[in-house]
Design a protein around this motif. Structure first.
Motif, PDB file in Angstrom:
ATOM      1  N   THR A  12      40.723  48.661  45.921  1.00 51.24           N
ATOM      2  CA  THR A  12      40.803  47.219  45.627  1.00 51.24           C
ATOM      3  C   THR A  12      40.236  46.402  46.764  1.00 51.24           C
ATOM      4  O   THR A  12      39.518  45.403  46.532  1.00 51.24           O
ATOM      5  N   GLU A  68      36.637  46.577  46.417  1.00 51.34           N
ATOM      6  CA  GLU A  68      36.217  45.722  45.286  1.00 51.34           C
ATOM      7  C   GLU A  68      36.069  44.295  45.782  1.00 51.34           C
ATOM      8  O   GLU A  68      35.078  43.628  45.521  1.00 51.34           O
ATOM      9  N   ARG A  76      43.596  49.538  35.455  1.00 56.47           N
ATOM     10  CA  ARG A  76      43.274  48.703  36.621  1.00 56.47           C
ATOM     11  C   ARG A  76      41.823  48.864  37.078  1.00 56.47           C
ATOM     12  O   ARG A  76      41.143  47.904  37.402  1.00 56.47           O
ATOM     13  N   LEU A 120      40.066  39.176  38.535  1.00 59.11           N
ATOM     14  CA  LEU A 120      40.841  39.890  39.542  1.00 59.11           C
ATOM     15  C   LEU A 120      42.061  39.099  40.004  1.00 59.11           C
ATOM     16  O   LEU A 120      43.092  39.662  40.274  1.00 59.11           O
ATOM     17  N   GLY A 144      44.223  42.182  36.561  1.00 61.36           N
ATOM     18  CA  GLY A 144      44.130  43.031  37.814  1.00 61.36           C
ATOM     19  C   GLY A 144      45.407  43.024  38.638  1.00 61.36           C
ATOM     20  O   GLY A 144      45.939  44.050  38.965  1.00 61.36           O
ATOM     21  N   MET A 169      48.147  46.019  39.158  1.00 58.88           N
ATOM     22  CA  MET A 169      48.445  46.563  40.480  1.00 58.88           C
ATOM     23  C   MET A 169      49.952  46.546  40.740  1.00 58.88           C
ATOM     24  O   MET A 169      50.509  47.508  41.263  1.00 58.88           O
TER      25      MET A 169
END
Lengths: 139, 610
Positions: free
Chosen positions: B78, B81, B134, B156, B161, B165
């Motif tokens: 993440t 990302e 996810r 996100l 997202g 998470m």
């Protein structure tokens, strides 16, 4: 002696003793003839001899040579009754009990001890004579 | 036999004992093995449980690491990302991909690790989906930075997202907690298994130690007992050997010959005395038949004798002594005294003969018999001598007496007074010699001529004697009566008292004579005394007067043969008594004598002569 006609047989080996008997007979006026045999054997010969006169009494010594008085008595006892009937008076020195017992067992009529003293001897013979004068005896 | 039976009985003891001990040991070992197997199985089980649980715990720890890995790898992904979205650097994309790959690897690992836990498995499936969801949030639109950064950012930040998470974090946390719980559980199980194992092992150790100790004690005791038994056996054997040696020594040193034979007559033992007696050495005769030691007639009989005994049990010599003959090696035959006894050892018959050479005894017996013979014949001679004296000596004496008498009678007129006196003296000496001979005969009759012993009333007898002797009026006789009654030969008793009393009368020299006679029983004997107040006897004559023909006065004055006291002494001694005189010369004499009453049977056996 009751019987005076018959002889008396003296069986004696000692001459002086024989003389003493003779002397005593004479002294006591015993009239019977006295025949003498020196021992038992001769005495038996006399008794068995028919030519000899049968004695009315036998005066027997015990201690003699050849055949003694006891042996003579034994033979007589075993012999015929003629012989056994003759009275036997033992006239001896022996005072032994044994001799006396045997003699009487063999049927003697008397047992006289010869005294050493002659005077006493005469008394002994006198007694014998008196006894056999009173006493009966077989013919 | 009993002695032999004892060891046999004892030998069973060890066998029984050994059997018992062996079975005990076997039992102990079996028990130990069984216990060991059980304990082993328990240990195995505990160990395998421990291993399994350990493995499971390791898996749990790996799973927990994987959870951490997923968490951190996902965070890295993440982060990359975001970095990409801000910077547009393709490097971030590659890094994100690497992180994603790690996440997948962790998931795969978890899949393997949690395969045996359905609950966790189910949770893992959900997690996997959520993770995929996810990751798709970033990947859904065709990836390109230029296209729409704002759109991705929006998704996100505001889109699913963040939610996803959060979900992932929750799920992982949940799983982690579950796994932690399991791990804790497993750790407890491990502890438990460990304790079990340790306990079992401790038990095993204890048991082993205990059983080993027991075994040690048992074996030790057994060894001790065996040693003791062995020592006892050794001691016993020693005693046996010693006793056998002693036996040997006794047998070999015995004065008597000892021969042991078996039931077949074979010589088994031959001692030293036997060697001396028979002249054979032991080695020569042991193993041979005992008949070699016997002279011919016994020789043949012997074998049949033993077999006869063994069959019938009739013993002719066994158990008793008898006299027989033996044969020496040199062939000499000698008399033996033999006693045989039987022993039975372990069903075998053995005969022990104890024997002695009695040659010397036989010889002695023979010598004794010869001496007896001689004695008897000399005794006979003595008796005959008395008899000869009686007849052969008396006849000539009587002749002398008669002839002297006839000389005196027939030749009285031819003899002078002197000659007559000589003949008188001669007759007197003849009479005296006759008395002497009579005395000898009388004396010799005592003990030679026997009379039956009867009860003798001495009071009565003394009166008879006094009647016979008729003492002169000046002599008084006192009897301290009553005198005892005894069993004896009357003639001898009469001779005894008559001689003593007549002596007292004959030698009396006092005007008032006194003779005292007494008698009483004491200590199984009869005590008598004849006392007088006559002339007495001087002490130097006290022995002499009891000898034959010894007189103290001339025979011409007082007639006496010297036989009386000798005769009295002989009679007293025949009756087991003794006679003695006590006298004061001039005042009188006392003759004392004893007679034994009790042993009249013994007296009848004594043989005396002269």
């Amino acid at each position: 002696m009751k019987i005076t006609s018959r002889p008396i047989l003296l069986v004696e080996d000692d001459d002086v003793d024989s003389m003493a008997v003779h002397r005593a007979f004479k002294a006591l006026h015993i009239t019977n003839r006295l025949e003498r045999a020196e021992n038992g054997e001769k005495a038996l010969a006399y008794l068995h001899d028919d030519t000899k006169e049968r004695p009315c009494l036998v005066l027997l010594d015990i201690n003699m040579p050849v055949m003694g008085g006891i042996e003579f008595l034994r033979v007589v006892k075993d012999g015929n009754h003629n012989l056994r009937r003759i009275p036997v008076v033992v006239l001896t020195t022996s005072a032994e009990q044994q001799d006396k017992i045997e003699s009487f067992d063999l049927g003697v009529a008397g047992y006289m001890k010869k005294p050493v003293d002659y005077q006493q001897f005469i008394e002994t013979v006198r007694t014998i004579d008196r006894y056999w004068t009173v006493s009966e005896m077989p013919e | 036999m009993n002695e032999r039976a004892e060891p046999v009985g004892r030998s069973w003891g060890p066998i029984m004992n050994r059997w018992r001990v062996e079975s005990q040991i076997l039992f102990a070992f079996t028990l130990a093995l069984v216990v060991l197997a059980i304990v082993g199985a328990l240990v195995y089980r505990a160990m395998s449980g421990f291993i399994d649980t350990s493995k499971a715990a390791a898996a749990s720890r790996q799973a927990l690491a994987a959870f951490d890995g997923i968490d951190s790898s996902l965070n890295q992904a993440t982060a990359h990302e975001r970095s990409y979205l801000i910077l547009g650097d393709n490097g971030d994309l590659a890094a994100r991909q690497a992180a994603v790959t790690r996440v997948n690897a962790y998931l795969a690992e978890l899949d393997r690790l949690l395969s045996n836990d359905p609950q966790q498995n189910a949770r893992l499936r959900i997690l996997r989906r959520t993770v995929a969801d996810r990751l798709l949030v970033f990947e859904q639109p065709p990836s390109g930075r230029l296209r729409s950064f704002s759109a991705i950012r929006q998704r996100l930040t505001r889109g699913p997202g963040r939610t996803l998470m959060r979900q992932i974090r929750n799920q992982v946390g949940q799983m982690e907690r579950a796994e932690m719980a399991r791990l804790t559980q497993r750790r407890a199980a491990i502890d438990r298994h460990l304790h079990e194992t340790l306990a079992t092992l401790a038990l095993l150790l204890l048991f082993s130690a205990a059983s080993l100790s027991l075994l040690y004690v048992g074996i030790r005791r057994e060894i001790h007992e065996r040693l003791q038994a062995e020592a006892a056996l050794k001691r016993h054997a020693e005693l046996l050997r010693e006793s056998e040696q002693r036996m040997h020594a006794i047998v070999d040193t015995a004065a008597e010959a000892i021969i042991v034979i078996d039931g077949n007559g074979i010589i088994d033992r031959f001692n030293a005395a036997a060697e001396r007696t028979f002249g054979y050495s032991a080695t020569e005769v042991i193993g041979k038949n005992v008949s070699v030691l016997m002279p011919d007639p016994y020789h043949e009989q012997h074998d049949s004798y033993i077999s006869n005994y063994l069959h019938t049990g009739k013993a002719r010599i066994i158990g008793m002594g008898r006299e027989t003959e033996g044969r020496r090696k040199d062939g000499r035959i000698f008399p033996i005294e033999l006693s045989v006894s039987e022993i039975r050892i372990a069903g075998k018959h053995l005969f022990t003969g104890v024997l002695r050479d009695i040659s010397r005894r036989r010889q002695r017996d023979q010598e004794l018999a010869n001496t007896m013979q001689e004695l008897q014949s000399s005794n006979e001679e003595l008796k005959n001598f008395a008899y000869i004296v009686s007849h052969d000596l008396k006849a000539p004496l009587r002749a002398i007496g008669s002839l002297a008498d006839w000389l005196r009678a027939d030749y009285t007129d031819r003899l002078d007074s002197e000659g007559k006196e000589y003949l008188r003296l001669l007759a007197g000496r003849v009479r005296r010699m006759d008395q002497l001979i009579e005395g000898i005969l009388e004396y010799s009759r005592v003990g030679r001529v026997r009379e039956t012993r009867v009860s003798v009333d001495l009071d009565e007898m003394i009166h008879e004697i006094l009647d016979l002797l008729s003492p002169p009026p000046h002599i008084r006789v006192e009897i301290e009566g009553p005198l005892p009654v005894l069993t004896a030969e009357p003639t001898r008793m009469r001779q005894l008292f008559q001689n003593l009393i007549s002596n007292a009368i004959k030698y009396m020299d006092k005007p008032e004579g006194l003779i005292r006679i007494s008698g009483h029983a004491a200590n199984g004997e009869l005590h008598f005394s004849v006392s007088d107040n006559g002339p007495g006897v001087e002490p130097r004559h006290h022995e002499k007067i009891f000898q034959l023909f010894q007189t103290l006065a001339p025979r011409d004055r007082i007639e006496g043969t010297g036989v009386g006291l000798a005769l009295a002494k002989k009679i007293v001694e025949l009756y087991g008594g003794r006679i003695w005189i006590e006298s004061t010369p001039g005042q009188g004499s006392s003759f004392f004598f004893t007679l034994r009453q009790a042993s009249s049977t013994r007296l009848s056996n004594t043989e005396g002569a002269l």
